[in-house]
Design a protein around this motif. Structure first.
Motif, PDB file in Angstrom:
ATOM      1  N   GLU A  72       1.302  -1.331  -0.150  1.00 21.48           N
ATOM      2  CA  GLU A  72      -0.433   0.272   0.386  1.00 21.48           C
ATOM      3  C   GLU A  72       1.237   1.347  -0.231  1.00 21.48           C
ATOM      4  O   GLU A  72       0.251   2.413  -0.425  1.00 21.48           O
ATOM      5  N   VAL A  75       3.163   1.010  -3.940  1.00 20.12           N
ATOM      6  CA  VAL A  75       2.469   0.838  -4.830  1.00 20.12           C
ATOM      7  C   VAL A  75       1.410   2.310  -4.970  1.00 20.12           C
ATOM      8  O   VAL A  75       1.091   2.798  -6.505  1.00 20.12           O
ATOM      9  N   GLY A  76       0.902   2.735  -4.079  1.00 15.42           N
ATOM     10  CA  GLY A  76      -0.722   3.809  -3.372  1.00 15.42           C
ATOM     11  C   GLY A  76      -1.274   2.899  -3.761  1.00 15.42           C
ATOM     12  O   GLY A  76      -2.779   3.766  -3.876  1.00 15.42           O
ATOM     13  N   ARG A  77      -1.549   1.960  -3.612  1.00 12.98           N
ATOM     14  CA  ARG A  77      -3.004   0.684  -3.475  1.00 12.98           C
ATOM     15  C   ARG A  77      -3.188  -0.860  -2.681  1.00 12.98           C
ATOM     16  O   ARG A  77      -1.229  -1.076  -2.955  1.00 12.98           O
ATOM     17  N   VAL A 120      -1.260  -5.060  -8.868  1.00 15.01           N
ATOM     18  CA  VAL A 120      -1.803  -3.612  -8.327  1.00 15.01           C
ATOM     19  C   VAL A 120      -0.780  -2.824  -9.250  1.00 15.01           C
ATOM     20  O   VAL A 120      -0.596  -1.310  -9.204  1.00 15.01           O
ATOM     21  N   CYS A 121       0.370  -3.145  -9.544  1.00 12.30           N
ATOM     22  CA  CYS A 121       1.000  -2.289 -10.410  1.00 12.30           C
ATOM     23  C   CYS A 121       0.562  -1.970 -11.701  1.00 12.30           C
ATOM     24  O   CYS A 121       0.825  -1.260 -12.098  1.00 12.30           O
ATOM     25  N   GLN A 124      -1.656   0.847 -10.403  1.00 14.33           N
ATOM     26  CA  GLN A 124      -1.438   2.212 -10.664  1.00 14.33           C
ATOM     27  C   GLN A 124      -0.894   2.802 -11.832  1.00 14.33           C
ATOM     28  O   GLN A 124      -0.792   4.027 -11.590  1.00 14.33           O
ATOM     29  N   ALA A 127      -3.458   3.609 -14.061  1.00 19.96           N
ATOM     30  CA  ALA A 127      -4.345   4.542 -13.024  1.00 19.96           C
ATOM     31  C   ALA A 127      -4.093   6.170 -13.499  1.00 19.96           C
ATOM     32  O   ALA A 127      -3.760   7.701 -13.388  1.00 19.96           O
ATOM     33  N   GLU A 128      -2.322   5.942 -13.208  1.00 15.58           N
ATOM     34  CA  GLU A 128      -1.124   7.472 -13.525  1.00 15.58           C
ATOM     35  C   GLU A 128      -2.148   7.869 -15.184  1.00 15.58           C
ATOM     36  O   GLU A 128      -0.907   8.958 -14.871  1.00 15.58           O
ATOM     37  N   ARG A 137       0.745  11.255  -8.862  1.00 13.43           N
ATOM     38  CA  ARG A 137       1.303  10.133  -9.290  1.00 13.43           C
ATOM     39  C   ARG A 137       2.721   9.226  -7.865  1.00 13.43           C
ATOM     40  O   ARG A 137       3.182  10.071  -6.803  1.00 13.43           O
ATOM     41  N   VAL A 138       2.185   7.986  -7.933  1.00 13.40           N
ATOM     42  CA  VAL A 138       2.620   7.134  -6.890  1.00 13.40           C
ATOM     43  C   VAL A 138       4.281   6.692  -8.289  1.00 13.40           C
ATOM     44  O   VAL A 138       5.804   7.381  -8.047  1.00 13.40           O
ATOM     45  N   CYS A 208       7.566  -1.722 -11.707  1.00 12.03           N
ATOM     46  CA  CYS A 208       7.014  -1.965 -10.458  1.00 12.03           C
ATOM     47  C   CYS A 208       6.498  -3.616  -9.964  1.00 12.03           C
ATOM     48  O   CYS A 208       7.041  -3.485  -9.267  1.00 12.03           O
TER      49      CYS A 208
END
Length: 220
Positions: A72, A75-77, A120-121, A124, A127-128, A137-138, A208
């Protein structure tokens, strides 16, 4: 004869006492040293050559809860599969049949982690693409402006991105020859991703996944 031998022993003892100075008396408020009744309890350090260059305990794998939080943050999620029963398979204790967390880095763990990293990668990274602000962004925070053709990033920008991501995932930066190898990997991934229809984010996803499945992310 016995008398001569006794005198000789006494003379040797006196000479030994003269050579060994007596310990100074303790100062006021100072405790006299007390010998350890168990003897020397210090264990010698292991040979680094037998420990893969390490001295100390071996690396430990993250528990499921630690892995969940690390993903979390990095990666941001979250990896939703860990809350849908997969956590038990990966070693989380249920305190019904299993009351101790498993931290064994086995093949089952590695297989499911790779699946989770892809989930997850890729989500994410996708989404960016629609986030113009780098601060939002992450995985691409160091890339200025909206995401465009990643092949056009300079060598310094690629290295800056990889150093940022390695610190985020591992807590230590890529450097030296290893940074060069990862830079080449990113450039190849960016070239292949640009050839895909609407697949520009795939290069970020590939990096990622590689960072997340590296042993430096899983152990401490």
């Amino acid at each position: 004869m016995r008398r001569l031998l006794l005198f000789a022993l006494l003379a040797l003892g006196a000479a030994a006492c003269e050579k060994t100075p007596a310990a100074p008396p303790p100062l006021d408020g100072q405790l006299e040293p007390v010998a350890n009744p168990h003897g020397d309890m210090a264990d010698p350090l292991p040979d680094p050559e037998l420990q893969d260059g390490r001295v100390g305990r071996s690396a430990r794998r993250l528990t499921v809860d630690q892995l969940d939080r690390s993903i979390e943050v990095a990666v941001g999620r979250s990896w939703t599969g860990l809350d849908n029963g997969l956590g038990t398979t990966l070693g989380r204790a249920d305190f019904a049949l299993v009351n101790q967390e498993s931290t064994e880095p086995n093949l089952v763990f590695a297989k499911f982690l790779e699946d989770g990293a892809r989930e997850v990668c890729m989500a994410q990274a996708a989404a960016e693409k629609s986030l113009a602000s780098p601060e939002a962004r992450v995985l691409s925070r160091t890339i200025p402006g909206p995401l465009s053709d990643l092949r056009k990033l300079s060598d310094d920008q690629v290295r800056e991105l990889l150093v940022y991501l390695s610190i985020r995932f591992w807590g230590s930066p890529l450097q030296g020859e290893e940074l060069t190898r990862w830079s080449d990997f990113f450039k190849k991934a960016a070239t292949r991703a640009e050839a895909l229809t609407n697949g520009r984010d795939q290069a970020l996803a590939a990096v990622c996944i590689a960072l997340m499945t590296d042993s430096r992310f899983l152990t401490y």
